[in-house]
Design a protein around this motif. Sequence first.
Motif, PDB file in Angstrom:
ATOM      1  N   GLY A  67      41.633  18.855  39.037  1.00  0.00           N
ATOM      2  CA  GLY A  67      42.174  20.210  39.003  1.00  0.00           C
ATOM      3  C   GLY A  67      42.367  20.673  40.426  1.00  0.00           C
ATOM      4  O   GLY A  67      41.577  20.309  41.310  1.00  0.00           O
ATOM      5  N   ALA A  83      38.806  26.873  42.257  1.00  0.00           N
ATOM      6  CA  ALA A  83      37.524  26.187  42.363  1.00  0.00           C
ATOM      7  C   ALA A  83      37.665  24.904  43.181  1.00  0.00           C
ATOM      8  O   ALA A  83      36.798  24.594  44.012  1.00  0.00           O
ATOM      9  CB  ALA A  83      36.978  25.876  40.963  1.00  0.00           C
ATOM     10  N   GLU A 110      47.757  18.795  38.675  1.00  0.00           N
ATOM     11  CA  GLU A 110      49.062  18.797  38.015  1.00  0.00           C
ATOM     12  C   GLU A 110      50.075  19.611  38.831  1.00  0.00           C
ATOM     13  O   GLU A 110      51.272  19.381  38.757  1.00  0.00           O
ATOM     14  CB  GLU A 110      48.859  19.441  36.638  1.00  0.00           C
ATOM     15  CG  GLU A 110      49.956  19.190  35.670  1.00  0.00           C
ATOM     16  CD  GLU A 110      49.648  19.825  34.322  1.00  0.00           C
ATOM     17  OE1 GLU A 110      48.538  20.332  34.119  1.00  0.00           O
ATOM     18  OE2 GLU A 110      50.560  19.823  33.491  1.00  0.00           O
ATOM     19  N   GLU A 111      49.554  20.581  39.592  1.00  0.00           N
ATOM     20  CA  GLU A 111      50.454  21.450  40.351  1.00  0.00           C
ATOM     21  C   GLU A 111      50.972  20.716  41.582  1.00  0.00           C
ATOM     22  O   GLU A 111      50.311  19.840  42.136  1.00  0.00           O
ATOM     23  CB  GLU A 111      49.728  22.729  40.768  1.00  0.00           C
ATOM     24  CG  GLU A 111      49.360  23.596  39.571  1.00  0.00           C
ATOM     25  CD  GLU A 111      48.844  24.961  39.973  1.00  0.00           C
ATOM     26  OE1 GLU A 111      49.674  25.817  40.306  1.00  0.00           O
ATOM     27  OE2 GLU A 111      47.625  25.161  39.953  1.00  0.00           O
ATOM     28  N   ARG A 137      44.866  32.097  43.191  1.00  0.00           N
ATOM     29  CA  ARG A 137      45.655  32.453  42.006  1.00  0.00           C
ATOM     30  C   ARG A 137      45.833  33.974  41.821  1.00  0.00           C
ATOM     31  O   ARG A 137      46.897  34.421  41.366  1.00  0.00           O
ATOM     32  CB  ARG A 137      44.996  31.822  40.761  1.00  0.00           C
ATOM     33  CG  ARG A 137      45.928  31.551  39.604  1.00  0.00           C
ATOM     34  CD  ARG A 137      45.310  30.596  38.585  1.00  0.00           C
ATOM     35  NE  ARG A 137      45.062  29.270  39.109  1.00  0.00           N
ATOM     36  CZ  ARG A 137      45.991  28.345  39.294  1.00  0.00           C
ATOM     37  NH1 ARG A 137      47.234  28.568  38.952  1.00  0.00           N
ATOM     38  NH2 ARG A 137      45.679  27.158  39.810  1.00  0.00           N
ATOM     39  N   SER A 175      49.680  37.833  40.539  1.00  0.00           N
ATOM     40  CA  SER A 175      49.990  39.061  39.793  1.00  0.00           C
ATOM     41  C   SER A 175      49.952  40.284  40.711  1.00  0.00           C
ATOM     42  O   SER A 175      50.010  41.417  40.227  1.00  0.00           O
ATOM     43  CB  SER A 175      48.989  39.243  38.643  1.00  0.00           C
ATOM     44  OG  SER A 175      47.666  39.157  39.133  1.00  0.00           O
ATOM     45  N   LYS A 176      49.824  40.031  42.004  1.00  0.00           N
ATOM     46  CA  LYS A 176      49.736  41.155  42.960  1.00  0.00           C
ATOM     47  C   LYS A 176      50.780  40.940  44.057  1.00  0.00           C
ATOM     48  O   LYS A 176      51.956  41.234  43.849  1.00  0.00           O
ATOM     49  CB  LYS A 176      48.305  41.254  43.509  1.00  0.00           C
ATOM     50  CG  LYS A 176      47.275  41.452  42.391  1.00  0.00           C
ATOM     51  CD  LYS A 176      45.859  41.404  42.909  1.00  0.00           C
ATOM     52  CE  LYS A 176      44.857  41.339  41.778  1.00  0.00           C
ATOM     53  NZ  LYS A 176      44.863  40.054  41.037  1.00  0.00           N
ATOM     54  N   VAL A 228      46.227  14.407  34.743  1.00  0.00           N
ATOM     55  CA  VAL A 228      45.319  13.426  34.143  1.00  0.00           C
ATOM     56  C   VAL A 228      45.475  13.545  32.629  1.00  0.00           C
ATOM     57  O   VAL A 228      45.383  14.649  32.069  1.00  0.00           O
ATOM     58  CB  VAL A 228      43.860  13.673  34.590  1.00  0.00           C
ATOM     59  CG1 VAL A 228      42.884  12.889  33.741  1.00  0.00           C
ATOM     60  CG2 VAL A 228      43.713  13.306  36.066  1.00  0.00           C
ATOM     61  N   ARG A 285      50.446  31.923  34.859  1.00  0.00           N
ATOM     62  CA  ARG A 285      49.231  31.179  35.209  1.00  0.00           C
ATOM     63  C   ARG A 285      49.377  30.462  36.553  1.00  0.00           C
ATOM     64  O   ARG A 285      48.423  30.296  37.262  1.00  0.00           O
ATOM     65  CB  ARG A 285      48.890  30.160  34.104  1.00  0.00           C
ATOM     66  CG  ARG A 285      47.563  29.448  34.294  1.00  0.00           C
ATOM     67  CD  ARG A 285      46.364  30.362  34.038  1.00  0.00           C
ATOM     68  NE  ARG A 285      45.169  29.872  34.718  1.00  0.00           N
ATOM     69  CZ  ARG A 285      44.001  30.500  34.724  1.00  0.00           C
ATOM     70  NH1 ARG A 285      43.853  31.651  34.103  1.00  0.00           N
ATOM     71  NH2 ARG A 285      42.976  30.015  35.372  1.00  0.00           N
ATOM     72  N   ASP A 333      36.680  28.379  35.682  1.00  0.00           N
ATOM     73  CA  ASP A 333      36.982  28.913  34.342  1.00  0.00           C
ATOM     74  C   ASP A 333      36.558  27.982  33.203  1.00  0.00           C
ATOM     75  O   ASP A 333      36.363  28.427  32.073  1.00  0.00           O
ATOM     76  CB  ASP A 333      38.493  29.145  34.194  1.00  0.00           C
ATOM     77  CG  ASP A 333      38.967  30.453  34.811  1.00  0.00           C
ATOM     78  OD1 ASP A 333      38.185  31.079  35.557  1.00  0.00           O
ATOM     79  OD2 ASP A 333      40.126  30.846  34.553  1.00  0.00           O
ATOM     80  N   HIS A 356      36.918  34.528  36.225  1.00  0.00           N
ATOM     81  CA  HIS A 356      37.200  35.324  37.423  1.00  0.00           C
ATOM     82  C   HIS A 356      37.020  34.502  38.688  1.00  0.00           C
ATOM     83  O   HIS A 356      36.235  33.556  38.721  1.00  0.00           O
ATOM     84  CB  HIS A 356      36.318  36.579  37.434  1.00  0.00           C
ATOM     85  CG  HIS A 356      36.680  37.504  36.315  1.00  0.00           C
ATOM     86  ND1 HIS A 356      37.674  38.435  36.429  1.00  0.00           N
ATOM     87  CD2 HIS A 356      36.224  37.570  35.053  1.00  0.00           C
ATOM     88  CE1 HIS A 356      37.804  39.067  35.276  1.00  0.00           C
ATOM     89  NE2 HIS A 356      36.934  38.565  34.415  1.00  0.00           N
ATOM     90  N   VAL A 357      37.715  34.961  39.715  1.00  0.00           N
ATOM     91  CA  VAL A 357      37.844  34.133  40.913  1.00  0.00           C
ATOM     92  C   VAL A 357      36.525  33.990  41.669  1.00  0.00           C
ATOM     93  O   VAL A 357      36.235  32.921  42.225  1.00  0.00           O
ATOM     94  CB  VAL A 357      38.988  34.701  41.778  1.00  0.00           C
ATOM     95  CG1 VAL A 357      38.613  36.003  42.466  1.00  0.00           C
ATOM     96  CG2 VAL A 357      39.480  33.698  42.765  1.00  0.00           C
TER      97      VAL A 357
END
Length: 432
Positions: A11, A15, A39-40, A47, A51-52, A95, A146, A299, A317-318
């Motif tokens: 991932g 994190a 994957e990104e 992240r 949204s900000k 993966v 996301r 998460d 949460h972050v």
Amino acid sequence: MGRAFVYVILGGGVAAGYAALEFARRGGYSRGELCIISEEAAAPYERPALSKGYLLPEGASRLPGFHTCVGANDELLTTKWYEEQGIELVLGTKVISADVRRKTLLTGTGETISYKTLIIATGARALKLQEFGIQGSDASNICYLRNVDDADKLVNAMKSCPGGNAVVIGGGYIGMECAAALVTNKIRVTMVFPEKHCMGRLFTPKIAEYYENYYTSKGVTFVKGTVLTSFEKDTTGKVTAVILKDGRHLPADMVVIGIGIRANTSLFEGQLVMSMENGGIKVNGQLQTSDSSVYAVGDVAAFPIKLFDGDIRRLEHVDSARRTARHAVASILEASKARDIDYLPFFYSRVFTLSWQFYGDNVGEVVHFGDFTSSSPRFGAYWVNKGRIAGAFLEGGSRDEYEAISVTVRRKAKVVNMAELGKQGLAFAIQE
Ligand code: FDA
Ligand code: NAD
């Protein structure tokens, strides 16, 4: 074909970035021994910016400007930083299966990657409307949020309908933050959600009322207590209206959907012990799963909260992603000195010129305090459980005031008189 690493971080989100930072600070690995598989296409980033800052009409944040660990490190963890630190980034790589017994991961490109120690940081995915039996949410003007690709789609949708109508489905974090961003971009917003008030998982009705009134003053319309059932589309497949269960048709040039998430656990189901009630991978206080070579953070991890008497929680949460990641790496590299994490849950949000923080657990009886009427407010609430402070919320606080409420929650301050607590308000935390 295959590669072998000592440490694999699976991932590439928040994190993963903080786990990499902790590895780099502590050393304890050599070049070529540690990799992040994501994957990104981008190296780990913060992240919350999506949204900000990412949605601002002017001066919007863009990568590489918000890679992790801005704020926690002197420099951003760009691809150059990973290269310098000898940490391999395996980006754009999903993966598709994991074999915990053999300590291998199989990628979508057919490569087998083996590890000695694995840190699972696969985060979560946005729930899709299809999962509620609603079809057609793949239209070009329907947006989830996301990752950066989702955020780009949202920005394009906003640009394609200046002055138009957006319908926001969901009254949680994504709904509230995106609605504010849409308004700032001069798009009219209607929010639709099934609950009686916004942010139902955290806010009290009184706190929610303040934000709903504030949003209403910015032109947002609330449609509560109902859900959408279908879409109306034009001949190109674009959504033109949202149809609600109560029969209403809401015209829509774009739709934003934030109806919750599911932790990405599927690679490990049947191999690691899960926390069924929390929907995550169950770990101990060192973030270690039921397999001693595998850790889970962020998460996806359900971990014991000492402050809540060891109750297992999966937080979305972050701050928890950052701290669990760092704690896991510390536990791995200093196994003999490893201690259990002692985490104080911390959530926050910023919308328009408003800003709040919450610490602890929203259980027990609630006492509100402060001024709920001002447009530059300073108000809050304490949650009191078994005579002690269990949680605290504050809107519009200063750095010291937020620190004071966090300490009060951490100390589980004793409450003798509820009415007095309400009168004292913030002073209760500051005097503690
Ligand atoms: P995260 O989702 O960040 O990363 C998971 C990574 O794993 C992704 O890179 C994914 O592609 C990868 N992955 C998953 N499965 C894979 C596979 N099979 N193969 C390869 N890679 C795989 N929180 C907060 O406290 N304050 C805030 O303001 C915000 N704001 C906010 C805005 C938005 C838009 C979102 C979506 C979320 C927030 N959050 C937040 C929540 C916060 O961002 C979240 O808790 C952390 O990103 C969690 O970090 P993780 O690393 O666990 O998952
Ligand atoms: P959420 O859990 O915060 O809210 C989900 C909302 O979906 C609920 O409030 C409810 O109103 C709504 N809902 C559920 N089923 C529905 C249905 N069938 N129809 C209409 N509405 C429905 O989840 P989210 O807002 O999607 O956020 C996703 C994730 O991103 C969460 O993990 C959140 O913590 C994270 N996030 C956090 C922040 C922050 O901490 N400031 C900001 C943005 C996102």
